[in-house]
Enzyme design. Structure first.
Site, PDB file in Angstrom:
ATOM      1  N   TYR A  33     141.915 -50.230  13.761  1.00 33.82           N
ATOM      2  CA  TYR A  33     140.747 -49.774  12.785  1.00 33.82           C
ATOM      3  C   TYR A  33     139.518 -49.313  13.410  1.00 33.82           C
ATOM      4  O   TYR A  33     138.843 -48.536  12.604  1.00 33.82           O
ATOM      5  CB  TYR A  33     140.580 -51.002  11.882  1.00 33.82           C
ATOM      6  N   CYS A  72     141.100 -45.399  13.426  1.00 30.23           N
ATOM      7  CA  CYS A  72     141.533 -44.762  12.193  1.00 30.23           C
ATOM      8  C   CYS A  72     140.329 -44.549  11.020  1.00 30.23           C
ATOM      9  O   CYS A  72     140.075 -43.753  10.519  1.00 30.23           O
ATOM     10  CB  CYS A  72     142.675 -45.318  11.575  1.00 30.23           C
ATOM     11  N   HIS A 129     145.998 -54.455  15.897  1.00 23.37           N
ATOM     12  CA  HIS A 129     145.719 -53.543  14.880  1.00 23.37           C
ATOM     13  C   HIS A 129     144.284 -53.806  14.368  1.00 23.37           C
ATOM     14  O   HIS A 129     143.611 -52.668  13.881  1.00 23.37           O
ATOM     15  CB  HIS A 129     146.696 -54.034  13.712  1.00 23.37           C
ATOM     16  N   GLU A 185     142.374 -51.708   2.223  1.00 23.19           N
ATOM     17  CA  GLU A 185     142.922 -51.773   3.212  1.00 23.19           C
ATOM     18  C   GLU A 185     142.267 -52.441   4.486  1.00 23.19           C
ATOM     19  O   GLU A 185     142.363 -53.283   5.406  1.00 23.19           O
ATOM     20  CB  GLU A 185     143.779 -50.511   3.729  1.00 23.19           C
ATOM     21  N   CYS A 199     145.801 -42.959   6.172  1.00 17.76           N
ATOM     22  CA  CYS A 199     146.578 -43.629   6.845  1.00 17.76           C
ATOM     23  C   CYS A 199     147.718 -42.882   7.280  1.00 17.76           C
ATOM     24  O   CYS A 199     148.650 -42.234   6.581  1.00 17.76           O
ATOM     25  CB  CYS A 199     146.937 -44.720   6.383  1.00 17.76           C
ATOM     26  N   THR A 201     152.742 -49.655   4.424  1.00 19.62           N
ATOM     27  CA  THR A 201     152.252 -48.598   4.233  1.00 19.62           C
ATOM     28  C   THR A 201     153.240 -47.336   4.561  1.00 19.62           C
ATOM     29  O   THR A 201     153.582 -46.351   3.934  1.00 19.62           O
ATOM     30  CB  THR A 201     150.859 -48.102   4.879  1.00 19.62           C
ATOM     31  N   CYS A 258     150.494 -46.258  13.701  1.00 13.71           N
ATOM     32  CA  CYS A 258     149.887 -47.358  14.717  1.00 13.71           C
ATOM     33  C   CYS A 258     150.661 -48.790  14.623  1.00 13.71           C
ATOM     34  O   CYS A 258     150.578 -49.453  15.566  1.00 13.71           O
ATOM     35  CB  CYS A 258     148.543 -47.503  14.620  1.00 13.71           C
ATOM     36  N   GLU A 279     151.870 -47.439  -0.666  1.00  8.42           N
ATOM     37  CA  GLU A 279     152.457 -48.842  -0.135  1.00  8.42           C
ATOM     38  C   GLU A 279     153.678 -49.256  -0.518  1.00  8.42           C
ATOM     39  O   GLU A 279     154.015 -48.761  -1.585  1.00  8.42           O
ATOM     40  CB  GLU A 279     151.206 -49.712  -0.805  1.00  8.42           C
TER      41      GLU A 279
HETATM   42 FE1  SF4 Z   1     147.142 -46.759   9.129  1.00  7.85          FE
HETATM   43 FE2  SF4 Z   1     144.892 -47.117  10.375  1.00  7.85          FE
HETATM   44 FE3  SF4 Z   1     146.820 -49.111  10.346  1.00  7.85          FE
HETATM   45 FE4  SF4 Z   1     147.140 -46.677  11.722  1.00  7.85          FE
HETATM   46  S1  SF4 Z   1     145.815 -48.311  12.139  1.00  7.85           S
HETATM   47  S2  SF4 Z   1     148.686 -47.751  10.435  1.00  7.85           S
HETATM   48  S3  SF4 Z   1     146.135 -45.084  10.352  1.00  7.85           S
HETATM   49  S4  SF4 Z   1     145.603 -48.302   8.509  1.00  7.85           S
END
Ligand code: SF4
Length: 482
Positions: free
Chosen positions: A296, A299, A292, A447, A100, A191, A104, A257
């Site tokens: 995903y 990422c 969000h 996650e 991660c 995170t 984002c 975390e």
């Molecule tokens: Fe982390 Fe993925 Fe969320 Fe970006 S989208 S903050 S990389 S978990």
């Protein structure tokens, strides 16, 4: 405005002096801390990409607020192309860091707050939108990292915030003053918190009349008085502290975390973007979650690329890459990973302009994307474990490689294909272990299940967005029935 380099970012967080508690110790100086450093490097990567000739075009945008250059990780989306490019950028970061990279969540919070404050002002005559624009222009100009903080502890899930034995289990307004408010509560699963300059606090659920004290959206510096950061454990995390770090798996980057506590923190009016408008809490939650869930689709796909690459590599090193069942399993991994990506791109390409002017994702497809993410990485991990073999769970430590007796035995008995070195084979296995059972599995698996909402949250949204009545009406019309 000049965009920070990775090193300038690292320098900027070095001076923050956060109030952090790590493994039982209060730790002010986090730079160089071996548990924290890998995740800071992952954030630094997002800064460096804005400078590299090969990635600059994807990572740099023209700010709609200042018309100056900004990092896409702080961009207010101006088109569906922006939404698509966000997902491409996230996949790029995922495949290069295998973890991660944290930025984002603030980007998603900003876009959700941008449109929600506009609509709130229109209905209630409040003045949040311009205030947020001013705040976010400053974030873009300073090129800062913002942690989007939504998840409250929630206490007894059967009870509303005001019915909890302890009202702080949902972050709330403790006191209203003429110049601002005092807040108290906590946010879990943060995170990027220790690597952020700022926190955007949002409510965690749809609130009702009578729950105004929990309807707060505001910005707080991560080093503000009364803010405590408590480090969360990850599987095998202390391997990062070992003298010989060869067993970490991901040598350069990693995640972490944090639980953040807000103990009577004062927030001045100019940093408040919602206070008491319960009717907009659900809208804000839904928008942030959908952005969000789209994220995903980028990422997790990038991290999936790493797992697929490592699995194909270990199959070759083990001498099984030509076996048809192995090839088929790797194709299955690719199929699952690209299906997630297809949903990430689709929910972006079919996004729509909000009344505030920024672009929102397609809510139905963003939720389909995330629901796939709650399943497919687990199947990828299962297939990777299958192909890797049992050594994935029984490897000797890297320290043994230096031992004059054990080292030669390990090199001799863990040798496989003559085309690869035993030490390289161990490195690849350690990376796979990191992603399917070690520290990296927190980001890639747990996650994927719970981040941006557990699967049931997506099912509820899918049910709501799918226009079932419309589908039934069309069947009635097709069959000419009443
Ligand atoms: Fe982390 Fe993925 Fe969320 Fe970006 S989208 S903050 S990389 S978990």
């Amino acid at each position: 405005m000049s965009l920070k380099t990775g090193q300038e970012y690292l320098d900027s967080v070095k001076s923050l002096d956060l109030n952090a508690h790590i493994l039982g110790k209060k730790t002010g100086e986090l730079s160089g801390h071996r548990l924290v450093e890998p995740s800071r490097r992952a954030v630094a990567f997002t800064y460096d990409c804005a400078h590299h000739p090969g990635t600059r075009e994807l990572f740099c945008v023209e700010s709609s607020l200042s018309h100056d250059v900004a990092n896409r990780f702080t961009h207010i989306h101006q088109s569906t192309e922006d939404l698509v490019n966000k997902v491409k950028m996230q996949r790029y970061c995922g495949i290069h860091t295998a973890c991660c990279f944290q930025r984002c969540v603030g980007l998603d919070a900003a876009n959700a707050i941008f449109s929600t404050t506009f609509e709130c002002d229109r209905k209630h005559g409040t003045a949040y939108h311009q205030r947020f624009r001013d705040y976010w222009r400053w974030i873009q100009q300073e090129d800062l990292v913002v942690d989007g903080a939504m998840t409250d502890p929630k206490g007894d899930r059967e009870k509303r915030p005001k019915d909890q034995a302890d009202p702080d289990l949902y972050l709330r307004i403790k006191e209203r003053r003429s110049g601002g408010v005092v807040i108290r509560g906590a946010k879990l699963h943060q995170t990027g918190m220790l690597n952020s300059h700022e926190i955007l606090i949002m409510p965690t659920l749809t609130l009702r009349t009578g729950e105004e004290d929990w309807a707060i959206c505001c910005a707080v510096p991560t080093h503000e008085k009364g803010v405590h950061h408590i480090y969360g454990r990850q599987a095998s995390d202390t391997r990062k502290l070992e003298k010989s770090p060869g067993d970490v798996g991901n040598p350069a980057f990693g995640g972490q975390e944090v639980m953040t506590v807000f103990e009577d923190v004062f927030v001045p009016n100019e940093r408040i973007f919602m206070i008491g408008e319960t009717d907009f809490s659900g809208i804000l939650v839904e928008r942030f979650a959908s952005y969000h869930r789209q994220s995903y689709g980028g990422c997790k796909v990038g991290v999936g690329d790493v797992l697929i690459g490592a699995t194909a590599l270990i199959a070759r090193m083990n001498g099984v890459s030509k076996a048809s069942h192995v090839q088929d399993k790797i194709v299955e991994m690719i199929h699952l990973n690209e299906t997630i990506y297809a949903c990430g791109i689709a929910c972006s390409a079919t996004g729509e302009k909000s009344p505030a002017g920024n672009f929102q994702v397609n809510l139905l497809l963003a939720n389909v994307c995330k629901l796939n993410v709650t399943r497919f990485p687990y199947e990828l991990a299962r297939l990777a474990t299958d192909i890797s073999g049992g050594l994935l769970g029984t490897l000797p430590s890297s320290a043994e490689m230096e031992d004059p007796v054990a080292g030669p035995y390990i090199r001799k008995y863990l040798a496989a294909s003559p085309d690869s070195q035993t030490v390289d084979r161990i490195k690849v296995l350690r990376l796979i272990e990191n992603l399917v059972a070690g520290a990296g599995s927190v980001g890639y698996l747990i996650e994927s299940m719970h981040g941006a909402g557990a699967p049931m949250a997506q099912r509820i949204m899918i049910g709501r967005q799918a226009d079932l009545e419309g589908k039934m009406a069309r069947v009635r019309s097709l069959l000419e029935i009443g």
